[in-house]
Structure formats: structure tokens, C-alpha cells
Design a protein around this motif. Structure first.
Motif, PDB file in Angstrom:
ATOM      1  N   MET A   1       0.854  -1.177   0.000  1.00  0.00           N
ATOM      2  CA  MET A   1       0.000   0.000   0.000  1.00  0.00           C
ATOM      3  C   MET A   1       0.893   1.231   0.000  1.00  0.00           C
ATOM      4  SD  MET A   1      -3.081   1.107   2.560  1.00  0.00           S
ATOM      5  CE  MET A   1      -2.165   1.064   4.057  1.00  0.00           C
ATOM      6  N   GLU A   2       0.514   2.206  -0.756  1.00  0.00           N
ATOM      7  CA  GLU A   2       1.331   3.404  -0.874  1.00  0.00           C
ATOM      8  C   GLU A   2       1.052   4.437   0.206  1.00  0.00           C
ATOM      9  OE1 GLU A   2      -1.190   5.906  -4.153  1.00  0.00           O
ATOM     10  OE2 GLU A   2       0.082   4.292  -4.869  1.00  0.00           O
ATOM     11  N   HIS A   3      -0.058   4.317   0.910  1.00  0.00           N
ATOM     12  CA  HIS A   3      -0.386   5.263   1.982  1.00  0.00           C
ATOM     13  C   HIS A   3       0.352   4.895   3.269  1.00  0.00           C
ATOM     14  CE1 HIS A   3      -3.773   6.099  -0.692  1.00  0.00           C
ATOM     15  NE2 HIS A   3      -3.907   7.240  -0.039  1.00  0.00           N
ATOM     16  N   VAL A   4       0.629   5.909   4.061  1.00  0.00           N
ATOM     17  CA  VAL A   4       1.174   5.700   5.396  1.00  0.00           C
ATOM     18  C   VAL A   4       0.028   5.923   6.375  1.00  0.00           C
ATOM     19  CG1 VAL A   4       2.774   6.604   7.128  1.00  0.00           C
ATOM     20  CG2 VAL A   4       3.492   6.430   4.737  1.00  0.00           C
ATOM     21  N   ILE A   5      -0.187   4.958   7.258  1.00  0.00           N
ATOM     22  CA  ILE A   5      -1.219   5.079   8.289  1.00  0.00           C
ATOM     23  C   ILE A   5      -0.505   5.507   9.562  1.00  0.00           C
ATOM     24  CG2 ILE A   5      -3.065   3.935   9.554  1.00  0.00           C
ATOM     25  CD1 ILE A   5      -3.518   3.981   6.504  1.00  0.00           C
ATOM     26  N   ARG A   6      -0.936   6.623  10.128  1.00  0.00           N
ATOM     27  CA  ARG A   6      -0.293   7.135  11.339  1.00  0.00           C
ATOM     28  C   ARG A   6      -1.272   7.986  12.123  1.00  0.00           C
ATOM     29  NH1 ARG A   6       0.530  12.467  10.995  1.00  0.00           N
ATOM     30  NH2 ARG A   6       0.922  13.470   8.981  1.00  0.00           N
ATOM     31  N   SER A   7      -0.897   8.299  13.365  1.00  0.00           N
ATOM     32  CA  SER A   7      -1.749   9.177  14.166  1.00  0.00           C
ATOM     33  C   SER A   7      -1.442  10.632  13.826  1.00  0.00           C
ATOM     34  CB  SER A   7      -1.572   8.910  15.659  1.00  0.00           C
ATOM     35  OG  SER A   7      -0.258   9.127  16.061  1.00  0.00           O
ATOM     36  N   VAL A   8      -2.429  11.473  14.073  1.00  0.00           N
ATOM     37  CA  VAL A   8      -2.256  12.895  13.782  1.00  0.00           C
ATOM     38  C   VAL A   8      -1.331  13.533  14.808  1.00  0.00           C
ATOM     39  CG1 VAL A   8      -4.538  13.060  12.702  1.00  0.00           C
ATOM     40  CG2 VAL A   8      -4.260  13.708  15.095  1.00  0.00           C
ATOM     41  N   ARG A   9      -0.775  14.665  14.418  1.00  0.00           N
ATOM     42  CA  ARG A   9       0.030  15.469  15.331  1.00  0.00           C
ATOM     43  C   ARG A   9      -0.763  16.731  15.675  1.00  0.00           C
ATOM     44  NH1 ARG A   9       3.848  13.839  11.344  1.00  0.00           N
ATOM     45  NH2 ARG A   9       3.600  15.880  10.347  1.00  0.00           N
ATOM     46  N   ALA A  10      -0.518  17.280  16.822  1.00  0.00           N
ATOM     47  CA  ALA A  10      -1.281  18.431  17.306  1.00  0.00           C
ATOM     48  C   ALA A  10      -1.223  19.625  16.353  1.00  0.00           C
ATOM     49  CB  ALA A  10      -0.798  18.840  18.693  1.00  0.00           C
TER      50      ALA A  10
ATOM     51  N   PHE B   1     -13.864   7.533   7.631  1.00  0.00           N
ATOM     52  CA  PHE B   1     -14.049   8.159   6.318  1.00  0.00           C
ATOM     53  C   PHE B   1     -12.871   7.853   5.416  1.00  0.00           C
ATOM     54  CE2 PHE B   1     -13.235  11.879   3.504  1.00  0.00           C
ATOM     55  CZ  PHE B   1     -14.343  11.745   2.680  1.00  0.00           C
ATOM     56  N   VAL B   2     -13.183   7.528   4.164  1.00  0.00           N
ATOM     57  CA  VAL B   2     -12.187   7.389   3.099  1.00  0.00           C
ATOM     58  C   VAL B   2     -12.715   8.172   1.906  1.00  0.00           C
ATOM     59  CG1 VAL B   2     -11.049   5.783   1.507  1.00  0.00           C
ATOM     60  CG2 VAL B   2     -11.346   5.148   3.913  1.00  0.00           C
ATOM     61  N   ARG B   3     -11.870   9.002   1.341  1.00  0.00           N
ATOM     62  CA  ARG B   3     -12.283   9.788   0.176  1.00  0.00           C
ATOM     63  C   ARG B   3     -12.722   8.849  -0.956  1.00  0.00           C
ATOM     64  NH1 ARG B   3     -10.568  15.226   0.713  1.00  0.00           N
ATOM     65  NH2 ARG B   3      -8.884  15.471   2.246  1.00  0.00           N
TER      66      ARG B   3
ATOM     67  N   GLY C   1       1.141  13.699   0.310  1.00  0.00           N
ATOM     68  CA  GLY C   1       0.816  14.385   1.554  1.00  0.00           C
ATOM     69  C   GLY C   1      -0.663  14.548   1.822  1.00  0.00           C
ATOM     70  N   ARG C   2      -1.481  14.261   0.828  1.00  0.00           N
ATOM     71  CA  ARG C   2      -2.939  14.383   1.000  1.00  0.00           C
ATOM     72  C   ARG C   2      -3.448  13.312   1.959  1.00  0.00           C
ATOM     73  NH1 ARG C   2      -7.726  15.087  -3.288  1.00  0.00           N
ATOM     74  NH2 ARG C   2      -9.209  13.652  -2.368  1.00  0.00           N
ATOM     75  N   TRP C   3      -4.348  13.722   2.847  1.00  0.00           N
ATOM     76  CA  TRP C   3      -4.998  12.778   3.753  1.00  0.00           C
ATOM     77  C   TRP C   3      -6.207  12.197   3.035  1.00  0.00           C
ATOM     78  CZ3 TRP C   3      -5.231  15.046   9.395  1.00  0.00           C
ATOM     79  CH2 TRP C   3      -3.913  15.231   9.861  1.00  0.00           C
ATOM     80  N   ASP C   4      -6.176  10.886   2.787  1.00  0.00           N
ATOM     81  CA  ASP C   4      -7.247  10.227   2.051  1.00  0.00           C
ATOM     82  C   ASP C   4      -8.259   9.533   2.946  1.00  0.00           C
ATOM     83  OD1 ASP C   4      -6.720  11.003  -0.550  1.00  0.00           O
ATOM     84  OD2 ASP C   4      -5.385   9.312  -0.950  1.00  0.00           O
ATOM     85  N   GLY C   5      -8.048   9.520   4.234  1.00  0.00           N
ATOM     86  CA  GLY C   5      -9.025   8.902   5.121  1.00  0.00           C
ATOM     87  C   GLY C   5      -8.596   9.018   6.564  1.00  0.00           C
TER      88      GLY C   5
ATOM     89  N   VAL D   1      -7.932   9.398  23.401  1.00  0.00           N
ATOM     90  CA  VAL D   1      -8.432   9.591  22.043  1.00  0.00           C
ATOM     91  C   VAL D   1      -7.234   9.580  21.105  1.00  0.00           C
ATOM     92  CG1 VAL D   1      -9.656  11.140  20.455  1.00  0.00           C
ATOM     93  CG2 VAL D   1     -10.345  11.028  22.865  1.00  0.00           C
ATOM     94  N   ARG D   2      -7.414   8.936  19.960  1.00  0.00           N
ATOM     95  CA  ARG D   2      -6.367   8.965  18.939  1.00  0.00           C
ATOM     96  C   ARG D   2      -7.033   8.967  17.576  1.00  0.00           C
ATOM     97  NH1 ARG D   2      -1.016   7.385  19.892  1.00  0.00           N
ATOM     98  NH2 ARG D   2      -1.554   8.302  21.880  1.00  0.00           N
ATOM     99  N   GLN D   3      -6.575   9.830  16.691  1.00  0.00           N
ATOM    100  CA  GLN D   3      -7.067   9.836  15.314  1.00  0.00           C
ATOM    101  C   GLN D   3      -5.964   9.318  14.416  1.00  0.00           C
ATOM    102  OE1 GLN D   3      -8.374  13.601  13.656  1.00  0.00           O
ATOM    103  NE2 GLN D   3      -9.039  12.627  11.759  1.00  0.00           N
ATOM    104  N   PHE D   4      -6.325   8.352  13.587  1.00  0.00           N
ATOM    105  CA  PHE D   4      -5.408   7.795  12.604  1.00  0.00           C
ATOM    106  C   PHE D   4      -5.813   8.285  11.227  1.00  0.00           C
ATOM    107  CE2 PHE D   4      -5.161   5.046  16.224  1.00  0.00           C
ATOM    108  CZ  PHE D   4      -3.803   4.801  16.335  1.00  0.00           C
ATOM    109  N   VAL D   5      -4.815   8.595  10.410  1.00  0.00           N
ATOM    110  CA  VAL D   5      -5.070   9.077   9.055  1.00  0.00           C
ATOM    111  C   VAL D   5      -4.252   8.272   8.064  1.00  0.00           C
ATOM    112  CG1 VAL D   5      -5.741  11.416   9.706  1.00  0.00           C
ATOM    113  CG2 VAL D   5      -3.327  10.905   9.321  1.00  0.00           C
ATOM    114  N   ALA D   6      -4.745   8.261   6.823  1.00  0.00           N
ATOM    115  CA  ALA D   6      -4.052   7.621   5.707  1.00  0.00           C
ATOM    116  C   ALA D   6      -3.460   8.729   4.858  1.00  0.00           C
ATOM    117  CB  ALA D   6      -5.030   6.778   4.897  1.00  0.00           C
ATOM    118  N   VAL D   7      -2.141   8.807   4.844  1.00  0.00           N
ATOM    119  CA  VAL D   7      -1.445   9.876   4.137  1.00  0.00           C
ATOM    120  C   VAL D   7      -0.897   9.333   2.822  1.00  0.00           C
ATOM    121  CG1 VAL D   7       0.381  11.608   4.288  1.00  0.00           C
ATOM    122  CG2 VAL D   7      -0.801  10.863   6.372  1.00  0.00           C
TER     123      VAL D   7
END
Length: 186
Positions: free
Chosen positions: A1-10, A107-109, A73-77, A63-69
Motif C-alpha cells: 500500500m502506498e499510503h502511510v497510516i499514522r496518528s495525527v500530530r497536534a 471516512f475514506v475519500r 501528503g494528502r490525507w485520504d481517510g 483519544v487517537r485519530q489515525f489518518v491515511a497519508v
């Protein structure tokens, strides 16, 4: 997979805001989110800064939010995970007598759907929940609008099962949100 899954930063609050507003513009938003685009867009920058801080590793920890980058650099989910304790106020749904995690804001775009991204985001969220030693998380749950068959089928496919619990949709008690959960493997 080409996306990086990680938690958001403040400091990424503008991206947290942009992703949430994109989710609220999605045609499925009325069934998937308990907020309208207009409500989300009306929040102040301070609201989004607090939200990003709270969902980052620098936040309270519950609480933790994970995003697919994407590579550009676009967040796709994204998905947020809320740790729920039996002795604390329930944010949504029914209280249970175990420590649990609650997945929200999935959510996923549209352009990234069908690529396995949603499954990877949910795996990151559940793995984070299972990693808690204290309190030990016994189940991970989420709610699905009763008319959102596509989302319910996806959650069942990845191991969530209907618990039989439901809650009325805020603002429309004639419609139900159905609880799905996965129990901790021994």
C-alpha cells in the motif's frame, strides 16, 4: 500500500479540519456522521486546534485519530478511537461494564475507496486499542446507521458483528444506529 497510516500530530489541525469537512460533504454523510457540513464549518480554529491536540499522542491519551497519508501528503481517510471506561460518562450509545474502544468518524475519500484503505485504518485503530495494558480493552465497537447497508457489510467482512444494541439517531428517534463490535481474542 502506498499510503502511510499514522496518528495525527497536534500541529496538523488544518488538515484535521479539511478531512472532516470533506467527510461532511460526502453524499453518505447524513447516514454516517452526527454533524452537518454547516455545523462543522462553523467551528472556530480554536475548536480544530483542540480537536487535533486531543486526538494526537500529545493529548489526554484516551483519544487517537489515525489518518491515511498519500505519497503527495494528502490525507485520504481517517478514523478516531475513543477509549471508554465503565465508570466514565458515555459519549454515545449504551454503557457497558468493560473497558472498550469506540471507533468514530470513519471516512475514506471516494477516490481511495475499494483499495483496502478503510481496513488499514480500522486495523490501526483496533491495534492501538488492543495495545493498552491499563486498562485492558475488552472490545472495540462502532455504530452504523440502520440504512447504511454498505458500511454494515464492510464492518461484518472485517470481523465486527452486530450486538443487538441500538440507539436512536439524535434528532430523529424513528431511526436507529446499530452497534457492531469485535471482542478481544483471549
Amino acid at each position: 500500500m502506498e499510503h502511510v497510516i499514522r496518528s495525527v500530530r497536534a500541529d496538523e489541525w488544518p488538515l484535521v479540519k479539511e478531512l472532516r469537512l470533506a467527510a461532511l460533504r460526502d453524499p453518505a454523510a447524513p447516514m454516517a456522521f452526527l454533524e452537518t457540513y454547516e455545523q462543522g464549518a462553523a467551528h472556530s480554529d480554536e475548536f480544530w486546534q483542540d480537536r487535533a491536540l486531543g486526538a494526537s499522542a500529545a493529548g489526554s491519551g484516551d483519544v487517537r485519530q489515525f489518518v491515511a497519508v498519500a505519497p503527495d501528503g494528502r490525507w485520504d481517510g481517517g478514523v478516531s478511537v475513543l477509549i471508554e471506561r465503565p465508570d466514565a460518562e458515555v459519549r454515545f450509545g449504551e454503557a457497558v461494564d468493560v473497558h472498550q474502544a469506540h471507533l468514530v468518524g470513519v471516512f475514506v475519500r471516494p477516490g481511495a475507496r475499494g483499495t483496502g484503505l478503510a481496513e488499514e485504518l480500522l486495523r490501526a485503530g483496533t491495534d492501538w486499542a488492543w495495545s493498552w495494558a491499563e486498562p485492558r480493552i475488552e472490545r472495540v465497537r462502532l455504530y452504523v446507521h440502520e440504512d447504511n447497508a454498505r458500511a454494515a457489510a464492510f464492518y461484518r467482512r472485517i470481523g465486527f458483528t452486530a450486538t443487538g444494541r441500538s440507539v436512536p439517531v439524535p434528532g430523529d428517534p424513528s431511526v436507529q444506529e446499530l452497534e457492531y463490535a469485535v471482542e478481544r481474542a483471549v
